[in-house]
Motif scaffolding. Structure first.
Motif, PDB file in Angstrom:
ATOM      1  N   MET A   1      34.459 -11.685  28.018  1.00  0.00           N
ATOM      2  CA  MET A   1      35.102 -12.031  26.766  1.00  0.00           C
ATOM      3  C   MET A   1      35.482 -10.753  26.013  1.00  0.00           C
ATOM      4  SD  MET A   1      35.274 -15.298  26.278  1.00  0.00           S
ATOM      5  CE  MET A   1      34.894 -16.537  27.450  1.00  0.00           C
ATOM      6  N   ASP A   2      36.549 -10.834  25.284  1.00  0.00           N
ATOM      7  CA  ASP A   2      37.019  -9.669  24.538  1.00  0.00           C
ATOM      8  C   ASP A   2      36.471  -9.682  23.108  1.00  0.00           C
ATOM      9  OD1 ASP A   2      38.493 -11.592  23.181  1.00  0.00           O
ATOM     10  OD2 ASP A   2      40.397 -11.034  24.073  1.00  0.00           O
ATOM     11  N   GLU A   3      36.802  -8.645  22.371  1.00  0.00           N
ATOM     12  CA  GLU A   3      36.305  -8.515  20.995  1.00  0.00           C
ATOM     13  C   GLU A   3      36.790  -9.648  20.099  1.00  0.00           C
ATOM     14  OE1 GLU A   3      33.887  -6.513  19.796  1.00  0.00           O
ATOM     15  OE2 GLU A   3      33.727  -6.081  21.930  1.00  0.00           O
ATOM     16  N   THR A   4      37.978 -10.180  20.374  1.00  0.00           N
ATOM     17  CA  THR A   4      38.484 -11.299  19.580  1.00  0.00           C
ATOM     18  C   THR A   4      37.543 -12.493  19.688  1.00  0.00           C
ATOM     19  OG1 THR A   4      40.756 -10.565  19.910  1.00  0.00           O
ATOM     20  CG2 THR A   4      40.446 -12.849  19.235  1.00  0.00           C
ATOM     21  N   PHE A   5      37.028 -12.736  20.888  1.00  0.00           N
ATOM     22  CA  PHE A   5      36.081 -13.825  21.081  1.00  0.00           C
ATOM     23  C   PHE A   5      34.871 -13.632  20.174  1.00  0.00           C
ATOM     24  CE2 PHE A   5      32.111 -15.171  23.084  1.00  0.00           C
ATOM     25  CZ  PHE A   5      32.312 -16.540  23.157  1.00  0.00           C
ATOM     26  N   TYR A   6      34.277 -12.446  20.216  1.00  0.00           N
ATOM     27  CA  TYR A   6      33.081 -12.187  19.411  1.00  0.00           C
ATOM     28  C   TYR A   6      33.378 -12.335  17.928  1.00  0.00           C
ATOM     29  CZ  TYR A   6      30.931 -10.585  23.699  1.00  0.00           C
ATOM     30  OH  TYR A   6      30.425 -10.540  24.958  1.00  0.00           O
ATOM     31  N   GLU A   7      34.496 -11.809  17.480  1.00  0.00           N
ATOM     32  CA  GLU A   7      34.851 -11.917  16.062  1.00  0.00           C
ATOM     33  C   GLU A   7      34.989 -13.379  15.648  1.00  0.00           C
ATOM     34  OE1 GLU A   7      38.382  -9.565  15.467  1.00  0.00           O
ATOM     35  OE2 GLU A   7      37.398  -7.775  16.267  1.00  0.00           O
ATOM     36  N   ARG A   8      35.650 -14.174  16.478  1.00  0.00           N
ATOM     37  CA  ARG A   8      35.862 -15.582  16.154  1.00  0.00           C
ATOM     38  C   ARG A   8      34.534 -16.346  16.147  1.00  0.00           C
ATOM     39  NH1 ARG A   8      41.303 -17.557  19.123  1.00  0.00           N
ATOM     40  NH2 ARG A   8      40.885 -19.383  17.834  1.00  0.00           N
ATOM     41  N   VAL A   9      33.653 -16.005  17.069  1.00  0.00           N
ATOM     42  CA  VAL A   9      32.333 -16.634  17.101  1.00  0.00           C
ATOM     43  C   VAL A   9      31.566 -16.300  15.829  1.00  0.00           C
ATOM     44  CG1 VAL A   9      30.058 -16.511  18.224  1.00  0.00           C
ATOM     45  CG2 VAL A   9      32.121 -16.869  19.601  1.00  0.00           C
ATOM     46  N   TYR A  10      31.546 -15.032  15.447  1.00  0.00           N
ATOM     47  CA  TYR A  10      30.780 -14.622  14.270  1.00  0.00           C
ATOM     48  C   TYR A  10      31.347 -15.232  12.993  1.00  0.00           C
ATOM     49  CZ  TYR A  10      28.814 -11.308  17.626  1.00  0.00           C
ATOM     50  OH  TYR A  10      28.217 -10.748  18.722  1.00  0.00           O
ATOM     51  N   VAL A  11      32.655 -15.431  12.922  1.00  0.00           N
ATOM     52  CA  VAL A  11      33.251 -16.106  11.769  1.00  0.00           C
ATOM     53  C   VAL A  11      32.696 -17.523  11.657  1.00  0.00           C
ATOM     54  CG1 VAL A  11      35.407 -17.143  10.917  1.00  0.00           C
ATOM     55  CG2 VAL A  11      35.364 -14.743  11.614  1.00  0.00           C
ATOM     56  N   GLN A  12      32.584 -18.215  12.781  1.00  0.00           N
ATOM     57  CA  GLN A  12      32.068 -19.582  12.770  1.00  0.00           C
ATOM     58  C   GLN A  12      30.576 -19.619  12.435  1.00  0.00           C
ATOM     59  OE1 GLN A  12      34.113 -22.145  12.733  1.00  0.00           O
ATOM     60  NE2 GLN A  12      35.741 -20.639  12.967  1.00  0.00           N
ATOM     61  N   VAL A  13      29.815 -18.670  12.956  1.00  0.00           N
ATOM     62  CA  VAL A  13      28.380 -18.621  12.666  1.00  0.00           C
ATOM     63  C   VAL A  13      28.160 -18.464  11.161  1.00  0.00           C
ATOM     64  CG1 VAL A  13      26.260 -17.278  13.004  1.00  0.00           C
ATOM     65  CG2 VAL A  13      27.735 -17.795  14.962  1.00  0.00           C
ATOM     66  N   ARG A  14      28.975 -17.648  10.518  1.00  0.00           N
ATOM     67  CA  ARG A  14      28.839 -17.451   9.067  1.00  0.00           C
ATOM     68  C   ARG A  14      29.065 -18.737   8.284  1.00  0.00           C
ATOM     69  NH1 ARG A  14      31.390 -12.606  10.500  1.00  0.00           N
ATOM     70  NH2 ARG A  14      30.103 -10.794  10.020  1.00  0.00           N
ATOM     71  N   LYS A  15      29.802 -19.687   8.845  1.00  0.00           N
ATOM     72  CA  LYS A  15      30.133 -20.932   8.151  1.00  0.00           C
ATOM     73  C   LYS A  15      29.009 -21.966   8.184  1.00  0.00           C
ATOM     74  CE  LYS A  15      35.108 -20.693   8.992  1.00  0.00           C
ATOM     75  NZ  LYS A  15      36.247 -21.391   9.640  1.00  0.00           N
ATOM     76  N   VAL A  16      28.034 -21.805   9.063  1.00  0.00           N
ATOM     77  CA  VAL A  16      26.971 -22.803   9.186  1.00  0.00           C
ATOM     78  C   VAL A  16      26.121 -22.762   7.919  1.00  0.00           C
ATOM     79  CG1 VAL A  16      25.024 -23.634  10.553  1.00  0.00           C
ATOM     80  CG2 VAL A  16      26.972 -22.530  11.701  1.00  0.00           C
ATOM     81  N   PRO A  17      26.091 -23.853   7.171  1.00  0.00           N
ATOM     82  CA  PRO A  17      25.367 -23.832   5.892  1.00  0.00           C
ATOM     83  C   PRO A  17      23.854 -23.845   6.056  1.00  0.00           C
ATOM     84  CG  PRO A  17      26.327 -25.997   6.284  1.00  0.00           C
ATOM     85  CD  PRO A  17      26.770 -25.121   7.417  1.00  0.00           C
ATOM     86  N   ALA A  18      23.177 -23.288   5.100  1.00  0.00           N
ATOM     87  CA  ALA A  18      21.717 -23.345   5.071  1.00  0.00           C
ATOM     88  C   ALA A  18      21.285 -24.798   5.111  1.00  0.00           C
ATOM     89  CB  ALA A  18      21.191 -22.662   3.808  1.00  0.00           C
TER      90      ALA A  18
END
Length: 118
Positions: A1-18
């Motif tokens: 996977m390229d860096e775009t994959f990791y960036e997109r994954v981390y964007v989604q992880v940040r959205k998961v609410p407490a």
């Protein structure tokens, strides 16, 4: 996977609410890579503490806690999730129907169900 994959994954992880959890597979799909759950797991293993991502909220589809090498062990992950109000079924299993984000969409009721008032 390229860096775009990791960036997109981390964007989604940040959205998961407490107080909620999201599966590796759901993160993959939300990031635009359906079927890449294992790769999301790899992305989670590369996260540095300084990034302050809520990686403890990403779990497998069964809702079981991470192995001992992740998050400081399953006791640490459980403590973090419990502090946010995530419900558990037992010592190692999250109540996924109550805690999962995003909530799976309910199917539209059939006409027969509507007629019966279900």
């Amino acid at each position: 996977m390229d860096e775009t994959f990791y960036e997109r994954v981390y964007v989604q992880v940040r959205k998961v609410p407490a107080g909620s959890v999201c599966t590796y597979g759901d993160i993959a799909a939300l990031a635009g890579y359906p079927g890449a759950a294992r790769e999301v797991g790899l992305a989670m293993s590369r996260v540095q503490r300084a990034w302050n991502l809520p990686c403890h909220r990403i779990v497998n589809a069964k809702g079981t806690l991470a192995p001992s090498y992740a998050f400081g062990g399953k006791d640490r992950q459980r403590a973090l999730l419990e502090a946010e109000g995530v419900p558990f079924l037992d010592s190692d299993t999250i109540d996924m129907p109550r805690a999962r984000w995003p909530r799976p969409e309910s199917p539209e009721p059939s006409q027969q169900q509507l007629d019966l008032g279900i």
